[in-house]
Design an enzyme around this catalytic site. Sequence first.
Site, PDB file in Angstrom:
ATOM      1  N   VAL A   1       0.830  -1.207   0.000  1.00 56.29           N
ATOM      2  CA  VAL A   1       0.000   0.000   0.000  1.00 56.29           C
ATOM      3  C   VAL A   1       0.863   1.255   0.000  1.00 56.29           C
ATOM      4  O   VAL A   1       0.630   2.188  -0.785  1.00 56.29           O
ATOM      5  CB  VAL A   1      -0.949   0.008   1.222  1.00 56.29           C
TER       6      VAL A   1
ATOM      7  N   GLU B   1     -10.495   5.700   6.128  1.00 60.68           N
ATOM      8  CA  GLU B   1     -11.374   5.063   5.139  1.00 60.68           C
ATOM      9  C   GLU B   1     -10.888   3.682   4.737  1.00 60.68           C
ATOM     10  O   GLU B   1     -11.687   2.761   4.537  1.00 60.68           O
ATOM     11  CB  GLU B   1     -11.485   5.963   3.902  1.00 60.68           C
TER      12      GLU B   1
ATOM     13  N   VAL C   1     -11.660  -0.177   6.633  1.00 61.49           N
ATOM     14  CA  VAL C   1     -12.831  -1.049   6.476  1.00 61.49           C
ATOM     15  C   VAL C   1     -13.191  -1.174   4.998  1.00 61.49           C
ATOM     16  O   VAL C   1     -13.425  -0.171   4.329  1.00 61.49           O
ATOM     17  CB  VAL C   1     -14.051  -0.488   7.237  1.00 61.49           C
TER      18      VAL C   1
ATOM     19  N   ILE D   1     -13.890   0.781  -0.730  1.00 64.19           N
ATOM     20  CA  ILE D   1     -15.300   1.182  -0.643  1.00 64.19           C
ATOM     21  C   ILE D   1     -15.447   2.334   0.352  1.00 64.19           C
ATOM     22  O   ILE D   1     -15.038   2.195   1.497  1.00 64.19           O
ATOM     23  CB  ILE D   1     -16.179  -0.011  -0.185  1.00 64.19           C
TER      24      ILE D   1
ATOM     25  N   GLY E   1      -2.231 -15.931  -3.079  1.00 60.12           N
ATOM     26  CA  GLY E   1      -1.900 -14.780  -2.239  1.00 60.12           C
ATOM     27  C   GLY E   1      -3.116 -14.111  -1.624  1.00 60.12           C
ATOM     28  O   GLY E   1      -3.012 -13.026  -1.055  1.00 60.12           O
TER      29      GLY E   1
ATOM     30  N   LYS F   1     -13.283  -4.957  11.552  1.00 66.34           N
ATOM     31  CA  LYS F   1     -13.907  -3.968  10.669  1.00 66.34           C
ATOM     32  C   LYS F   1     -15.321  -3.649  11.150  1.00 66.34           C
ATOM     33  O   LYS F   1     -15.746  -2.490  11.174  1.00 66.34           O
ATOM     34  CB  LYS F   1     -13.919  -4.495   9.242  1.00 66.34           C
TER      35      LYS F   1
END
Lengths: 440, 440
Positions: free
Chosen positions: A15, A131, A134, A138, A189, A207
């Site tokens: 990320v 954001e 979770v 989305i 993966g 979450k």
Amino acid sequence: MADALKIGIAGLGTVGASLVRVLQTRADMLAVACGRPIVATAVSARDRSRDRGIDVSGAQWFDDAVEMARHADIELFVELMGGSGDPAYSSVKAALSRGLHVVTANKALLAKSGVELAVLAEEKGVILNFEAAVAGGIPVIKALRESLTGNTVSRVYGIMNGTCNYILTRMEKEKLSFETCLKEAQRLGYAEADPAFDIEGNDTAHKLSILTTLAFGTQIAADDIYLEGITNISLEDIEAAADLGYRIKLLGVAQKTASGIEQRVHPTMVPQDSVIAQVDGVTNAVAIESDILGELLMVGPGAGGNATASAVLGDIADIAKSRPGAQLVPSLGRPARQLDVYKRGEIQSHEGGYFIRLTVQDKTGVFASIATRMAENQISLESIMQRPKSHNDKAERQTVILVTHATTEHSVRQAVAAIETEGYLIGKPQVIRIERPVAN
Amino acid sequence: MADALKIGIAGLGTVGASLVRVLQTRADMLAVACGRPIVATAVSARDRSRDRGIDVSGAQWFDDAVEMARHADIELFVELMGGSGDPAYSSVKAALSRGLHVVTANKALLAKSGVELAVLAEEKGVILNFEAAVAGGIPVIKALRESLTGNTVSRVYGIMNGTCNYILTRMEKEKLSFETCLKEAQRLGYAEADPAFDIEGNDTAHKLSILTTLAFGTQIAADDIYLEGITNISLEDIEAAADLGYRIKLLGVAQKTASGIEQRVHPTMVPQDSVIAQVDGVTNAVAIESDILGELLMVGPGAGGNATASAVLGDIADIAKSRPGAQLVPSLGRPARQLDVYKRGEIQSHEGGYFIRLTVQDKTGVFASIATRMAENQISLESIMQRPKSHNDKAERQTVILVTHATTEHSVRQAVAAIETEGYLIGKPQVIRIERPVAN
């Protein structure tokens, strides 16, 4: 144009690397959209020498994320290390204490310390955005926190773990066993070498606890969640569900009830023709039912470096567009000190339909006995059926499938316990809750 | 707590009345979430004497919305009158010119004058919000404008007209004609007495033009949309689609192509097992495909007083949370003066699969002739089939259904024109474009 927003990125895994790349390649576009440039002036990761395919030579390097939070020349600290402990916890706390805005994708950290961190952010007048924590890409946090302002939420539920949804989808489409699909998920993966955290439902629970707080204004209670994973789901369950017009999904559900807020994570049967039933593979979906808006369902990628980076970027952009003097949107929907104490709705009082699969000895009176035990517990049946035997089935056993009308968990458990004492049951009974969308 | 946000509401129809009610009954909840109370201190509607079931006695009454925009003691002007002309246009312009924030649910106004109004808002340093203008309660404007910052959008499409989706769903589920379902929709209040604006696709086109601007950063071009309504869709088409694994939906689609931005509204075949195919009745859905996030689909109520009021309320809350000195999020995703000129992607160069239904004379050589005309236009066929005849079918005619692999609109039109000259065609050929979601 205003001065650049200087950010520090702690954690350069998938990320983090994706975020650095996007900030560099889309610099002009971001500056136009946000009214000022966004520049990563500091980065931190464990191993400086690792090749990540990105150029961070322009940024100040910190071996220690806490050091970066304390001393880097930044306005915004982006935490992408993960884990509820250190260095994530200490670095986020240090950043907020110093008056830096924070963006994090760390569900475990928020599930454990979210309220404490939100209180700190509000005391310091800075923004804490999450954001990406979770359902990945989305924008469910923004929807709950901003779009639904003024609504009273009655239920929020969703498919929030791609690993589980991938396994359940593969089992159904390819008629494969749980074990085979888990191995396939690991090979691709989608699942960790130790998959317990995903398949036992803990990831979904983290979450869900965050959504519960945003939906119902209660303190985060991640340890107070009824939990059942998918390891017990057999191909036979999935096929029986299909015959009855259902699909099995691992849902996290938070729901307002008379006794409190129910938080539960378990395999769930959803009607085959509902929209959420069509959400396949690693895709996530979150539904929110509220009294003014009605039902909102959002479907999208729940994980992956890019999708997660996109959510992080949206959070960063919101901060870039804000200015000193702006009122802060409370991180958790309302000021963190004003969150209600969480009161648990007990699973025993859960109301809904149930799917019950029993393997029983093939002898006279079994059907009648099962039906009687159900009736004794005021459970009304939508259907009761015997599954056609396959070639492999032993002749002396048969499978009985029950679908109940709305009843309570307590009644179902009583009835099943009574059946267990009858002596004709083979193996453990399978009980799966049914969840019905209001619409869609 | 900070001073109340004083708002003026112009238009007290279903949405306006619902908004007034929510502001009154949820006053405390809204004040906590926004950090200050929100109070409707002025209202305007045509007929003061009408009973709307709400109490507006505490608000200053204006017979004229423009007067209210010019003179009321408010910070925010909420436009819920509708229509691209006056009083909506003049009052919004007056409000922005005076330095008031504006929230509107008016798609027609934005489709016509959105860029002009956004430029004015930016010059005056105020916010122009319009979440309710597209897909009602679905927060698609916020997703495009905020959550997707930094993403490059490749396609946005959706079911944005509840009337059309209700009719198409009823036709399929109940095997009824278009005319019967339209009358049913009118009886239930889902369709206007004059339904042309909905069923011819104009309503969808207005909404699509706004999404296009947010998705692609181009000026609003509502008059530059390829338009086909659903009046031509027969039960036979719907049944043939089902046999082939598709459902028919009226989609608005905006897509980046080599020649420009395609904007088109037309009946569309979507794969039966896609999530969007399950969106039934008056429910809306919008999908956004972008390069970092991937595909995001949002499903929810597209109309109705409450759902629309919820979206308006979210917009108002965003303004209540903002403060003087805060940077403004550009209404249209980027500063309105920096929007690119819209370059139309011609429908002739549209690429995709096609469904073609031909009624032909039942004679030798027709199949071969059709196949040849397709091949001459480099159209490769996925399937070609003859529909089973029903009892009512006349013996001398038959129906031929073709599904093509990806080709161009130009080729399909050439091939169909060639077939029309052959003399065996009865009535008009039916051509329906196929749209495939990338995922879901």
